[in-house]
Design an enzyme around this catalytic site. Structure first.
Site, PDB file in Angstrom:
ATOM      1  N   GLU A 100      -1.274   0.305  -4.981  1.00 57.16           N
ATOM      2  CA  GLU A 100      -2.459   0.505  -3.630  1.00 57.16           C
ATOM      3  C   GLU A 100      -2.405   2.112  -3.174  1.00 57.16           C
ATOM      4  O   GLU A 100      -3.561   2.549  -2.882  1.00 57.16           O
ATOM      5  CB  GLU A 100      -2.291  -0.519  -2.351  1.00 57.16           C
ATOM      6  CG  GLU A 100      -3.006  -1.809  -3.237  1.00 57.16           C
ATOM      7  CD  GLU A 100      -2.811  -3.113  -2.404  1.00 57.16           C
ATOM      8  OE1 GLU A 100      -1.577  -2.899  -1.340  1.00 57.16           O
ATOM      9  OE2 GLU A 100      -2.907  -3.934  -2.720  1.00 57.16           O
ATOM     10  N   GLY A 176      -3.270 -10.301  -6.012  1.00 61.46           N
ATOM     11  CA  GLY A 176      -4.137  -9.985  -4.613  1.00 61.46           C
ATOM     12  C   GLY A 176      -5.062 -10.707  -5.489  1.00 61.46           C
ATOM     13  O   GLY A 176      -6.042 -11.024  -4.691  1.00 61.46           O
ATOM     14  N   SER A 216       0.590 -12.187  -7.839  1.00 59.93           N
ATOM     15  CA  SER A 216      -0.557 -13.364  -7.858  1.00 59.93           C
ATOM     16  C   SER A 216       0.977 -14.273  -7.855  1.00 59.93           C
ATOM     17  O   SER A 216       0.739 -14.921  -8.450  1.00 59.93           O
ATOM     18  CB  SER A 216      -1.446 -13.828  -7.929  1.00 59.93           C
ATOM     19  OG  SER A 216      -2.724 -13.010  -7.829  1.00 59.93           O
ATOM     20  N   GLY A 237       3.981 -10.148  -2.955  1.00 59.28           N
ATOM     21  CA  GLY A 237       2.846 -10.455  -1.860  1.00 59.28           C
ATOM     22  C   GLY A 237       2.193 -10.933  -0.824  1.00 59.28           C
ATOM     23  O   GLY A 237       2.671 -11.512  -0.292  1.00 59.28           O
ATOM     24  N   GLY A 238       1.117 -11.616  -1.282  1.00 61.00           N
ATOM     25  CA  GLY A 238       0.215 -12.524  -0.608  1.00 61.00           C
ATOM     26  C   GLY A 238       1.953 -13.989  -0.575  1.00 61.00           C
ATOM     27  O   GLY A 238       1.676 -15.013   0.802  1.00 61.00           O
TER      28      GLY A 238
HETATM   29  C1  PEP Z   1       1.681  -6.717  -4.613  1.00 61.13           C
HETATM   30  O1  PEP Z   1       0.469  -6.117  -3.835  1.00 61.13           O
HETATM   31  O2  PEP Z   1       2.945  -6.281  -4.486  1.00 61.13           O
HETATM   32  C2  PEP Z   1       1.668  -8.114  -4.775  1.00 61.13           C
HETATM   33  C3  PEP Z   1       2.419  -8.659  -5.898  1.00 61.13           C
HETATM   34  O3  PEP Z   1       0.677  -9.007  -4.461  1.00 61.13           O
HETATM   35  P1  PEP Z   1      -0.100 -10.257  -4.303  1.00 61.13           P
HETATM   36  O4  PEP Z   1       1.430 -11.098  -5.168  1.00 61.13           O
HETATM   37  O5  PEP Z   1      -0.604 -10.926  -3.529  1.00 61.13           O
HETATM   38  O6  PEP Z   1      -0.626 -10.326  -5.699  1.00 61.13           O
END
Ligand code: PEP
Length: 253
Positions: A100, A176, A216, A237-238
């Site tokens: 990002e 994500g 994810s 992340g989430g």
């Molecule tokens: C991240 O952005 O580092 C990530 C792994 O996000 P998510 O687990 O939500 O895919």
């Protein structure tokens, strides 16, 4: 032996009050439920680092990370946060090169190299993120793409500097999206990353480097991913925004 690490990247989520409750809950669950040898890392937004650092200090399994750092030491860089500032509030790890930031803030390989240097110079550990977009995977160029990301930002570090580095492989198409890499896709890329580390540094560095999977990852798939021989943990992340889910991911290691 390399360290097993589960790191939670909160991104731009939570208020001060919510951040405090989340870390208190994680802290308690980790104390009560996590027995194995794993480093738990939380990466909240900048404004909460100092107060949360006081909480994580009391638990030797818990560590504090920043989501970004300035490549500059100090001075007229409005809105930026330096490595010295992060170190002074108890930060131990810094996420560098998240997709990002590469995408929305145009961070290039040279900038990321400077961020690695300043983080290391201030005695913190970079979590260097790499990973390919979907079109590179579809065109079967994902190994070359990730290899170049590693080479362009890491190969100029000394062996001694590289000892402190953690790598996170995060395929962009899995971040994500709810679409995780299969454990086989994760394992083969982690193995490739370890080979690249051996080429840039040496076999010992390759063996000792923790390589995390991100994209994810959640309580339902973490165990399968973490059971792969070259997957040493995850960047989450989430699922790191809910104490129960994050602790269940940690317990999957
Ligand atoms: C991240 O952005 O580092 C990530 C792994 O996000 P998510 O687990 O939500 O895919």
């Amino acid at each position: 032996m390399r360290k097993r690490i589960v790191a939670g990247n909160w991104k731009m989520n939570k208020t001060a009050e919510e951040a405090l409750s989340l870390v208190s809950e994680i802290d308690n669950m980790v104390k009560d439920e996590v027995n194995g040898d794993v480093a738990v890392v939380v990466a909240p937004p900048f404004p909460f680092l100092q107060s949360l650092g006081k909480l994580t200090q009391g638990n030797d399994k818990m560590h504090l990370a920043a989501q970004n750092v300035s490549e500059h030491e100090s001075g007229a860089y409005t809105g930026e946060v330096s490595a010295a500032m992060l170190k002074s509030v108890g930060v131990e790890y810094v996420i560098i090169g998240h997709s990002e930031r590469r995408m929305y803030h145009h961070e290039d390989a040279q900038t990321l190299y400077q961020k690695m240097k300043t983080t290391l110079a201030h005695g913190m550990k970079p979590i260097f993120c790499c990973g390919e977009p979907l079109e590179e995977r579809d065109a079967d160029r994902h190994f070359d793409y990730v290899g170049k990301q590693l080479h362009d930002s890491l190969s100029y570090l000394s062996n001694e500097e590289f000892e402190q580095v953690v790598i996170a492989y995060e395929p962009i198409w899995a971040i994500g999206t709810g679409r995780t890499a299969s454990s086989q896709q994760a394992q083969e890329m982690h193995e490739y990353i370890r080979e690249q580390i051996a080429r840039m540094f040496d076999a010992e560095a390759a063996y000792n480097t923790s390589i995390l999977y991100g994209g994810s990852c959640n309580p339902a798939n973490a165990q399968e991913l973490f059971s792969q021989s070259d997957v040493d943990g995850g960047l989450i992340g989430g699922a790191s925004l809910k104490s129960r889910d994050f602790t269940d991911v940690i317990k999957s290691i």
